[in-house]
Design an enzyme around this catalytic site. Structure first.
Site, PDB file in Angstrom:
ATOM      1  N   GLU A  25     -63.300  50.025  28.103  1.00 51.93           N
ATOM      2  CA  GLU A  25     -64.760  49.900  27.966  1.00 51.93           C
ATOM      3  C   GLU A  25     -65.289  50.931  26.975  1.00 51.93           C
ATOM      4  O   GLU A  25     -64.600  51.903  26.634  1.00 51.93           O
ATOM      5  CB  GLU A  25     -65.446  50.085  29.321  1.00 51.93           C
ATOM      6  CG  GLU A  25     -65.190  51.439  29.970  1.00 51.93           C
ATOM      7  CD  GLU A  25     -66.335  51.902  30.855  1.00 51.93           C
ATOM      8  OE1 GLU A  25     -67.500  51.826  30.410  1.00 51.93           O
ATOM      9  OE2 GLU A  25     -66.064  52.365  31.979  1.00 51.93           O
ATOM     10  N   LYS A  86     -76.567  50.373  26.337  1.00 53.38           N
ATOM     11  CA  LYS A  86     -75.577  50.151  27.391  1.00 53.38           C
ATOM     12  C   LYS A  86     -75.627  48.668  27.775  1.00 53.38           C
ATOM     13  O   LYS A  86     -76.672  48.180  28.194  1.00 53.38           O
ATOM     14  CB  LYS A  86     -75.938  51.060  28.577  1.00 53.38           C
ATOM     15  CG  LYS A  86     -75.114  50.869  29.827  1.00 53.38           C
ATOM     16  CD  LYS A  86     -75.524  51.899  30.892  1.00 53.38           C
ATOM     17  CE  LYS A  86     -75.099  51.461  32.270  1.00 53.38           C
ATOM     18  NZ  LYS A  86     -75.585  52.373  33.327  1.00 53.38           N
ATOM     19  N   VAL A 106     -68.241  48.309  32.593  1.00 54.84           N
ATOM     20  CA  VAL A 106     -67.127  47.613  33.240  1.00 54.84           C
ATOM     21  C   VAL A 106     -67.438  46.115  33.320  1.00 54.84           C
ATOM     22  O   VAL A 106     -66.592  45.264  33.029  1.00 54.84           O
ATOM     23  CB  VAL A 106     -66.861  48.208  34.645  1.00 54.84           C
ATOM     24  CG1 VAL A 106     -65.901  47.322  35.440  1.00 54.84           C
ATOM     25  CG2 VAL A 106     -66.307  49.632  34.514  1.00 54.84           C
ATOM     26  N   ASP A 138     -80.081  49.213  44.186  1.00 56.65           N
ATOM     27  CA  ASP A 138     -79.241  49.526  43.028  1.00 56.65           C
ATOM     28  C   ASP A 138     -77.768  49.297  43.349  1.00 56.65           C
ATOM     29  O   ASP A 138     -77.090  50.157  43.916  1.00 56.65           O
ATOM     30  CB  ASP A 138     -79.482  50.962  42.551  1.00 56.65           C
ATOM     31  CG  ASP A 138     -78.820  51.237  41.207  1.00 56.65           C
ATOM     32  OD1 ASP A 138     -78.039  50.383  40.739  1.00 56.65           O
ATOM     33  OD2 ASP A 138     -79.086  52.298  40.610  1.00 56.65           O
ATOM     34  N   ASP A 142     -71.116  45.580  37.966  1.00 54.61           N
ATOM     35  CA  ASP A 142     -69.642  45.653  37.918  1.00 54.61           C
ATOM     36  C   ASP A 142     -69.006  44.924  39.101  1.00 54.61           C
ATOM     37  O   ASP A 142     -67.960  44.286  38.965  1.00 54.61           O
ATOM     38  CB  ASP A 142     -69.169  47.121  37.972  1.00 54.61           C
ATOM     39  CG  ASP A 142     -69.541  47.931  36.748  1.00 54.61           C
ATOM     40  OD1 ASP A 142     -70.110  47.355  35.792  1.00 54.61           O
ATOM     41  OD2 ASP A 142     -69.265  49.148  36.748  1.00 54.61           O
ATOM     42  N   LYS A 159     -67.052  58.011  42.340  1.00 56.26           N
ATOM     43  CA  LYS A 159     -67.616  59.304  42.752  1.00 56.26           C
ATOM     44  C   LYS A 159     -68.779  59.050  43.689  1.00 56.26           C
ATOM     45  O   LYS A 159     -69.353  57.945  43.701  1.00 56.26           O
ATOM     46  CB  LYS A 159     -68.028  60.109  41.527  1.00 56.26           C
ATOM     47  CG  LYS A 159     -69.111  59.464  40.689  1.00 56.26           C
ATOM     48  CD  LYS A 159     -69.512  60.356  39.559  1.00 56.26           C
ATOM     49  CE  LYS A 159     -68.524  60.350  38.413  1.00 56.26           C
ATOM     50  NZ  LYS A 159     -68.425  59.057  37.688  1.00 56.26           N
TER      51      LYS A 159
HETATM   52  N1  PSU Z   1     -68.789  55.683  36.303  1.00 59.88           N
HETATM   53  C1  PSU Z   1     -68.220  56.725  35.671  1.00 59.88           C
HETATM   54  N2  PSU Z   1     -68.304  56.831  34.322  1.00 59.88           N
HETATM   55  C2  PSU Z   1     -68.949  55.884  33.584  1.00 59.88           C
HETATM   56  C3  PSU Z   1     -69.515  54.766  34.263  1.00 59.88           C
HETATM   57  C4  PSU Z   1     -69.406  54.708  35.613  1.00 59.88           C
HETATM   58  O1  PSU Z   1     -67.637  57.571  36.323  1.00 59.88           O
HETATM   59  O2  PSU Z   1     -69.013  56.024  32.357  1.00 59.88           O
HETATM   60  C5  PSU Z   1     -70.158  53.667  33.465  1.00 59.88           C
HETATM   61  C6  PSU Z   1     -69.236  52.429  33.382  1.00 59.88           C
HETATM   62  O3  PSU Z   1     -69.405  51.831  32.128  1.00 59.88           O
HETATM   63  C7  PSU Z   1     -69.777  51.527  34.468  1.00 59.88           C
HETATM   64  C8  PSU Z   1     -71.249  51.814  34.356  1.00 59.88           C
HETATM   65  O4  PSU Z   1     -69.486  50.160  34.266  1.00 59.88           O
HETATM   66  O5  PSU Z   1     -71.331  53.213  34.139  1.00 59.88           O
HETATM   67  C9  PSU Z   1     -72.014  51.414  35.588  1.00 59.88           C
HETATM   68  O6  PSU Z   1     -73.369  51.512  35.326  1.00 59.88           O
HETATM   69  P1  PSU Z   1     -74.428  51.011  36.425  1.00 59.88           P
HETATM   70  O7  PSU Z   1     -74.237  51.973  37.572  1.00 59.88           O
HETATM   71  O8  PSU Z   1     -75.745  51.133  35.742  1.00 59.88           O
HETATM   72  O9  PSU Z   1     -74.034  49.624  36.766  1.00 59.88           O
HETATM   73 MN    MN Z   2     -77.571  50.044  38.647  1.00 60.36          MN
END
Ligand code: PSU
Ligand code: MN
Length: 303
Positions: A25, A86, A106, A138, A142, A159
């Protein structure tokens, strides 16, 4: 192949010849860590995948195409340009039609890998169900692509900016198996273990490849989540990092950080509060995942 997708020659040749390919990614590059650590990370990840017998395919949205297999100049663009958006599933149409430079999460990377025919994908951590999701709703996109697309994703667990328990429940509902590589406990990204159990422990890349083959041969669609603990020597103390993460989550709430801004904000905050220790750990776990993904991809093409 779809008119919006462009494979590099190397990736396209590898796929035609049933050689192992690992998708990567680009949001982790653009929004996951600062420049120039990010570009060094991306280059080293590609080198590790090659050393372990597979072809790397870093994925991003560029010039109106989903590019699969970036050149080193293109990786640098994603790592250093200011206005990279993003891109998760819902952003793909916009980024492609307006030719906006986009880094794939992802979710969008799985969509691209699936279109290209790549079965294994390495990342750091996945998105999941956020803490407080019962009021914010939220939940990362993914998880939906993990539910639907036949791509195995290697990550270091998640995490605790996420709610790990709720994330596991969601994955169970969606029929996604969570495997632990040489571990019974779900890895917690910066730390090698959480208090949660993985569904199944697997001790070799070959066993993982056989599971993927069995699932997909049945025509069952959906991903496989392969969780790979950060190597012990780089693992951070769980309680210390946990405290830092809850401080970061609190600050995000106070500042009303929502939606796609949330994860990048928390990653940057945790890095500052840990005085960079989280970044070092983040790099090491990504390298570890790149290696395992290359080994799984190499076993999968033999089946
Ligand atoms: N978790 C990490 N590092 C990251 C991400 C997630 O430890 O860089 C990134 C990945 O690209 C993941 C995205 O797909 O954040 C998820 O974003 P959101 O929580 O907005 O769906
Ligand atoms: Mn989100």
């Amino acid at each position: 192949m779809n008119k919006y997708i462009k494979l590099s020659k190397e990736v396209s040749d590898a796929l035609k010849n049933n050689k192992p390919v690992v998708a990567l990614e680009s949001t982790i590059i653009s929004h996951g860590m600062p420049y120039p650590d990010n570009v060094n990370m991306a280059n080293k990840v590609e080198a590790i995948i090659r050393e372990n017998g597979a072809v790397p395919a870093t994925i991003a949205i560029m010039d109106g195409f989903i590019k699969v297999g970036l050149t080193s100049d293109e990786v640098k663009r994603i790592a250093s340009e200011k206005n990279v958006i993003k891109v998760s599933k819902r952003d793909l149409g916009y980024a492609l039609s307006t030719k906006t430079l986009g880094a794939t999460t992802v979710s969008a990377t799985m969509i691209a890998a699936n279109l290209a025919g790549i079965k294994v994908f390495a990342t750091g951590g996945i998105g999941g169900v956020h803490r407080g999701a019962e009021t914010t709703f939220d939940i990362s996109r993914d998880l939906e692509e993990l539910a639907d697309l036949n791509v195995a994703v290697v990550c270091a667990g998640a995490k605790s900016i996420l709610d790990l328990g709720l994330t596991l429940e969601y994955l169970e509902t969606k029929g996604v198996e969570v495997l632990g590589y040489k571990t019974d406990k779900l890895p917690a990204f910066y730390s090698s273990a959480s208090n949660f159990d993985v569904l199944y422990r697997m001790d070799t890349p070959k066993d993982i490849a056989k599971l993927m083959d069995a699932k997909w041969s049945l025509g069952l669609s959906g991903g496989v989540l392969i969780t790979n603990p950060i190597p012990e020597e780089h693992s951070l103390d769980y309680d210390k990092i946990e405290k830092i993460i809850s401080d970061a989550v609190k600050e995000a709430n106070e500042n009303n950080i929502l939606g796609k801004e949330s994860t990048p904000f928390l990653l940057a905050k945790v890095k500052d509060l840990s005085e960079g220790k989280s970044l070092t750990a983040n790099l090491e776990l990504v390298y570890n995942n790149a290696k395992l993904a290359a080994l799984v991809a190499s076993e999968f093409v033999k089946l």
